[in-house]
Design a protein around this motif. Structure first.
Motif, PDB file in Angstrom:
ATOM      1  N   LEU A 182       0.839  -1.198   0.000  1.00 58.11           N
ATOM      2  CA  LEU A 182       0.000   0.000   0.000  1.00 58.11           C
ATOM      3  C   LEU A 182       0.876   1.252   0.000  1.00 58.11           C
ATOM      4  O   LEU A 182       0.605   2.225  -0.705  1.00 58.11           O
ATOM      5  CB  LEU A 182      -0.913   0.006   1.228  1.00 58.11           C
ATOM      6  CG  LEU A 182      -2.063  -1.001   1.243  1.00 58.11           C
ATOM      7  CD1 LEU A 182      -2.767  -0.957   2.589  1.00 58.11           C
ATOM      8  CD2 LEU A 182      -3.043  -0.713   0.118  1.00 58.11           C
ATOM      9  N   ILE A 183       1.949   1.203   0.795  1.00 53.70           N
ATOM     10  CA  ILE A 183       2.868   2.340   0.884  1.00 53.70           C
ATOM     11  C   ILE A 183       3.648   2.511  -0.416  1.00 53.70           C
ATOM     12  O   ILE A 183       3.791   3.625  -0.942  1.00 53.70           O
ATOM     13  CB  ILE A 183       3.828   2.165   2.074  1.00 53.70           C
ATOM     14  CG1 ILE A 183       3.035   2.081   3.386  1.00 53.70           C
ATOM     15  CG2 ILE A 183       4.850   3.299   2.128  1.00 53.70           C
ATOM     16  CD1 ILE A 183       3.860   1.693   4.589  1.00 53.70           C
ATOM     17  N   SER A 184       4.165   1.396  -0.944  1.00 53.18           N
ATOM     18  CA  SER A 184       4.985   1.477  -2.160  1.00 53.18           C
ATOM     19  C   SER A 184       4.148   1.901  -3.369  1.00 53.18           C
ATOM     20  O   SER A 184       4.624   2.674  -4.213  1.00 53.18           O
ATOM     21  CB  SER A 184       5.681   0.139  -2.437  1.00 53.18           C
ATOM     22  OG  SER A 184       4.747  -0.900  -2.641  1.00 53.18           O
ATOM     23  N   LYS A 253       4.783 -13.129 -13.183  1.00 58.51           N
ATOM     24  CA  LYS A 253       3.856 -13.219 -12.066  1.00 58.51           C
ATOM     25  C   LYS A 253       4.469 -12.505 -10.870  1.00 58.51           C
ATOM     26  O   LYS A 253       5.612 -12.759 -10.502  1.00 58.51           O
ATOM     27  CB  LYS A 253       3.559 -14.683 -11.729  1.00 58.51           C
ATOM     28  CG  LYS A 253       2.493 -14.852 -10.663  1.00 58.51           C
ATOM     29  CD  LYS A 253       2.203 -16.321 -10.413  1.00 58.51           C
ATOM     30  CE  LYS A 253       1.143 -16.476  -9.328  1.00 58.51           C
ATOM     31  NZ  LYS A 253       0.852 -17.901  -9.046  1.00 58.51           N
ATOM     32  N   VAL A 254       3.708 -11.617 -10.233  1.00 51.82           N
ATOM     33  CA  VAL A 254       4.249 -10.769  -9.174  1.00 51.82           C
ATOM     34  C   VAL A 254       3.630 -11.127  -7.825  1.00 51.82           C
ATOM     35  O   VAL A 254       2.414 -11.200  -7.694  1.00 51.82           O
ATOM     36  CB  VAL A 254       4.003  -9.276  -9.485  1.00 51.82           C
ATOM     37  CG1 VAL A 254       4.547  -8.392  -8.381  1.00 51.82           C
ATOM     38  CG2 VAL A 254       4.625  -8.901 -10.823  1.00 51.82           C
ATOM     39  N   THR A 255       4.477 -11.336  -6.816  1.00 54.35           N
ATOM     40  CA  THR A 255       4.027 -11.575  -5.448  1.00 54.35           C
ATOM     41  C   THR A 255       4.021 -10.247  -4.690  1.00 54.35           C
ATOM     42  O   THR A 255       4.588  -9.256  -5.166  1.00 54.35           O
ATOM     43  CB  THR A 255       4.981 -12.556  -4.736  1.00 54.35           C
ATOM     44  OG1 THR A 255       6.267 -11.914  -4.602  1.00 54.35           O
ATOM     45  CG2 THR A 255       5.135 -13.850  -5.520  1.00 54.35           C
ATOM     46  N   PRO A 256       3.404 -10.201  -3.488  1.00 56.14           N
ATOM     47  CA  PRO A 256       3.436  -8.954  -2.708  1.00 56.14           C
ATOM     48  C   PRO A 256       4.854  -8.453  -2.444  1.00 56.14           C
ATOM     49  O   PRO A 256       5.123  -7.245  -2.529  1.00 56.14           O
ATOM     50  CB  PRO A 256       2.717  -9.339  -1.417  1.00 56.14           C
ATOM     51  CG  PRO A 256       1.739 -10.373  -1.848  1.00 56.14           C
ATOM     52  CD  PRO A 256       2.476 -11.176  -2.894  1.00 56.14           C
ATOM     53  N   LEU A 257       5.774  -9.350  -2.126  1.00 54.83           N
ATOM     54  CA  LEU A 257       7.167  -8.947  -1.906  1.00 54.83           C
ATOM     55  C   LEU A 257       7.729  -8.264  -3.152  1.00 54.83           C
ATOM     56  O   LEU A 257       8.340  -7.192  -3.076  1.00 54.83           O
ATOM     57  CB  LEU A 257       8.023 -10.180  -1.558  1.00 54.83           C
ATOM     58  CG  LEU A 257       9.519  -9.970  -1.256  1.00 54.83           C
ATOM     59  CD1 LEU A 257      10.041 -11.117  -0.393  1.00 54.83           C
ATOM     60  CD2 LEU A 257      10.371  -9.851  -2.515  1.00 54.83           C
ATOM     61  N   GLU A 258       7.496  -8.888  -4.294  1.00 58.11           N
ATOM     62  CA  GLU A 258       8.019  -8.350  -5.541  1.00 58.11           C
ATOM     63  C   GLU A 258       7.293  -7.065  -5.934  1.00 58.11           C
ATOM     64  O   GLU A 258       7.891  -6.169  -6.540  1.00 58.11           O
ATOM     65  CB  GLU A 258       7.899  -9.411  -6.632  1.00 58.11           C
ATOM     66  CG  GLU A 258       8.810 -10.603  -6.379  1.00 58.11           C
ATOM     67  CD  GLU A 258       8.371 -11.867  -7.100  1.00 58.11           C
ATOM     68  OE1 GLU A 258       9.140 -12.842  -7.062  1.00 58.11           O
ATOM     69  OE2 GLU A 258       7.271 -11.880  -7.676  1.00 58.11           O
ATOM     70  N   GLY A 259       6.013  -6.974  -5.567  1.00 57.61           N
ATOM     71  CA  GLY A 259       5.267  -5.748  -5.814  1.00 57.61           C
ATOM     72  C   GLY A 259       5.871  -4.579  -5.058  1.00 57.61           C
ATOM     73  O   GLY A 259       6.030  -3.477  -5.595  1.00 57.61           O
ATOM     74  N   VAL A 260       6.219  -4.815  -3.796  1.00 59.79           N
ATOM     75  CA  VAL A 260       6.868  -3.774  -2.982  1.00 59.79           C
ATOM     76  C   VAL A 260       8.178  -3.342  -3.630  1.00 59.79           C
ATOM     77  O   VAL A 260       8.472  -2.147  -3.754  1.00 59.79           O
ATOM     78  CB  VAL A 260       7.119  -4.282  -1.544  1.00 59.79           C
ATOM     79  CG1 VAL A 260       8.012  -3.299  -0.779  1.00 59.79           C
ATOM     80  CG2 VAL A 260       5.806  -4.485  -0.812  1.00 59.79           C
ATOM     81  N   SER A 261       8.969  -4.318  -4.063  1.00 63.35           N
ATOM     82  CA  SER A 261      10.271  -4.016  -4.673  1.00 63.35           C
ATOM     83  C   SER A 261      10.111  -3.221  -5.959  1.00 63.35           C
ATOM     84  O   SER A 261      10.789  -2.199  -6.164  1.00 63.35           O
ATOM     85  CB  SER A 261      11.023  -5.325  -4.973  1.00 63.35           C
ATOM     86  OG  SER A 261      11.275  -6.045  -3.799  1.00 63.35           O
ATOM     87  N   ALA A 262       9.207  -3.678  -6.829  1.00 64.14           N
ATOM     88  CA  ALA A 262       9.034  -3.023  -8.130  1.00 64.14           C
ATOM     89  C   ALA A 262       8.511  -1.601  -7.973  1.00 64.14           C
ATOM     90  O   ALA A 262       9.013  -0.667  -8.605  1.00 64.14           O
ATOM     91  CB  ALA A 262       8.087  -3.850  -8.998  1.00 64.14           C
ATOM     92  N   GLU A 263       7.506  -1.436  -7.130  1.00 70.92           N
ATOM     93  CA  GLU A 263       6.913  -0.099  -6.945  1.00 70.92           C
ATOM     94  C   GLU A 263       7.879   0.865  -6.267  1.00 70.92           C
ATOM     95  O   GLU A 263       7.964   2.038  -6.651  1.00 70.92           O
ATOM     96  CB  GLU A 263       5.626  -0.216  -6.133  1.00 70.92           C
ATOM     97  CG  GLU A 263       4.497  -0.886  -6.901  1.00 70.92           C
ATOM     98  CD  GLU A 263       3.405  -1.427  -6.007  1.00 70.92           C
ATOM     99  OE1 GLU A 263       2.404  -1.927  -6.545  1.00 70.92           O
ATOM    100  OE2 GLU A 263       3.545  -1.370  -4.761  1.00 70.92           O
ATOM    101  N   THR A 264       8.618   0.378  -5.285  1.00 68.08           N
ATOM    102  CA  THR A 264       9.605   1.233  -4.615  1.00 68.08           C
ATOM    103  C   THR A 264      10.701   1.641  -5.590  1.00 68.08           C
ATOM    104  O   THR A 264      11.123   2.812  -5.620  1.00 68.08           O
ATOM    105  CB  THR A 264      10.222   0.498  -3.406  1.00 68.08           C
ATOM    106  OG1 THR A 264       9.187   0.092  -2.520  1.00 68.08           O
ATOM    107  CG2 THR A 264      11.198   1.401  -2.661  1.00 68.08           C
ATOM    108  N   ALA A 265      11.161   0.686  -6.398  1.00 66.19           N
ATOM    109  CA  ALA A 265      12.191   0.985  -7.397  1.00 66.19           C
ATOM    110  C   ALA A 265      11.681   1.998  -8.416  1.00 66.19           C
ATOM    111  O   ALA A 265      12.399   2.938  -8.794  1.00 66.19           O
ATOM    112  CB  ALA A 265      12.621  -0.300  -8.104  1.00 66.19           C
ATOM    113  N   GLY A 266      10.422   1.836  -8.850  1.00 66.74           N
ATOM    114  CA  GLY A 266       9.839   2.779  -9.798  1.00 66.74           C
ATOM    115  C   GLY A 266       9.736   4.175  -9.215  1.00 66.74           C
ATOM    116  O   GLY A 266      10.069   5.164  -9.875  1.00 66.74           O
TER     117      GLY A 266
END
Length: 336
Positions: A182-184, A253-266
């Motif tokens: 949610l934060i990322s 396929k994206v997991t919540p962990l990977e979602g956090v990583s991708a969004e934070t990186a973006g």
């Protein structure tokens, strides 16, 4: 009294900003929807809120200034801006209809530059004299650099998170990552609003200068940023589900962990480019970040066939938009 053409140009620019919102909504909500952290409806509301919140933080307007100076002032007329916007909107709607996550930023810049170059030809000048070549080259270079930076940052963040949480219970870890997502996703939407709304601000500002209602591009009336941030937020609320599907499921396929990583990186990548006044593509950035989290799992986890087709869209966006902008201006000048 404000001319009719200037009013039309401003309306078209705001319309483009709105289209940018629903075209690029997928960039900031694709992963949070695909991991089922939020429903699609709640996700677009969440993203729109932070799109608009960027208005209160990004007050230096560096990206707007870069876009405004893409075409040199002596080659900017209201007709040039109108033709560039028509080209940008046309390509944006085409790619949205076919679910292609192309760059709204590069569409706008390509259309504007193409119409400016066509105007130079009409008045008997070298078309390259009409554009700020250095600025355009930097923008073009970030077709490659933005996704690469996003990918590298996402790989680093993913590896750090994996090492920190390797001893955690999977169920507890996933719960925390859904909260963190949610934060990322909010951070990515915030950065998206700050970067992309400014591009249209730059176009409206040069239109006001060309129409003689603002002295120069150093003085931006406050209604311009307020309107642009509101338009992109409203556009985001309209969603863009075809592109959500491409970004959220077709690349990897994206997991919540990977979602956090991708969004934070973006978000970090867009924050860096905004700091330096570079109108980078949110689409390219988050795509690179999603590829990065896929590569950490294994190289084969990324659907490279889909990725290659996206690359073609990225490469073609500026030249196609430029050609459309040039053709539109030529039609306006010689036929209408």
């Amino acid at each position: 009294m404000i001319s009719t053409l200037l009013i039309v140009v401003i309306i078209l620019a705001i319309a483009f900003d709105y289209i940018n919102g629903f075209h690029d909504a997928a960039n900031s909500i694709a992963t949070v929807v695909s991991t089922k952290v939020l429903t699609p409806f709640m996700a677009v509301l969440w993203a729109a809120l932070f799109n608009f919140a960027a208005y209160f933080y990004f007050t230096d307007h560096k990206v707007a200034n870069t876009v405004a100076k893409t075409v040199l002032e002596e080659y900017i007329t209201l007709e040039v801006i109108f033709a560039g916007l028509v080209a940008a909107i046309s390509w944006n709607l085409f790619t949205w209809y076919y679910g292609i996550p192309s760059s709204s930023s590069h569409t706008l810049i390509g259309g504007f530059a193409g119409s400016g170059m066509a105007y130079a030809v009409i008045v008997g000048a070298n078309p390259l004299d009409a554009i700020n070549v250095n600025a355009v080259l930097v923008i073009i270079s970030f077709i490659v650099l933005a996704p690469v930076i996003g990918m590298i940052i996402s790989i680093i963040i993913t590896l750090i998170i994996i090492n920190i949480s390797k001893n955690s219970r999977p169920a507890i870890a996933e719960k925390w990552f859904k909260i963190l997502q949610l934060i990322s996703s909010a951070a990515l939407s915030f950065a998206h609003g700050g970067n992309d709304a400014q591009k249209v601000m730059g176009i409206i500002l040069v239109a006001m200068v060309a129409g003689g209602y603002v002295e120069n591009t150093d003085h931006m009336p406050e209604w311009i940023p307020l309107t642009c941030y509101a338009a992109i937020a409203l556009g985001t609320m309209s969603g863009g589900w075809k592109i959500v599907k491409t970004m959220g499921t077709k690349i990897t396929k994206v997991t919540p962990l990977e979602g956090v990583s991708a969004e934070t990186a973006g978000a970090l990548t867009l924050g860096i480019t905004e700091h330096f006044g570079i109108p980078a593509s949110t689409t390219h950035t988050i795509t690179g970040a999603i590829i990065g989290v896929g590569v950490v799992k294994r190289v084969s986890a990324v659907r490279w066939g889909v990725t290659i087709s996206l690359l073609w869209a990225w490469v073609l966006t500026i030249p196609v938009s430029a050609v459309l902008g040039g053709l539109t201006l030529t039609i306006i000048h010689y036929i209408l």
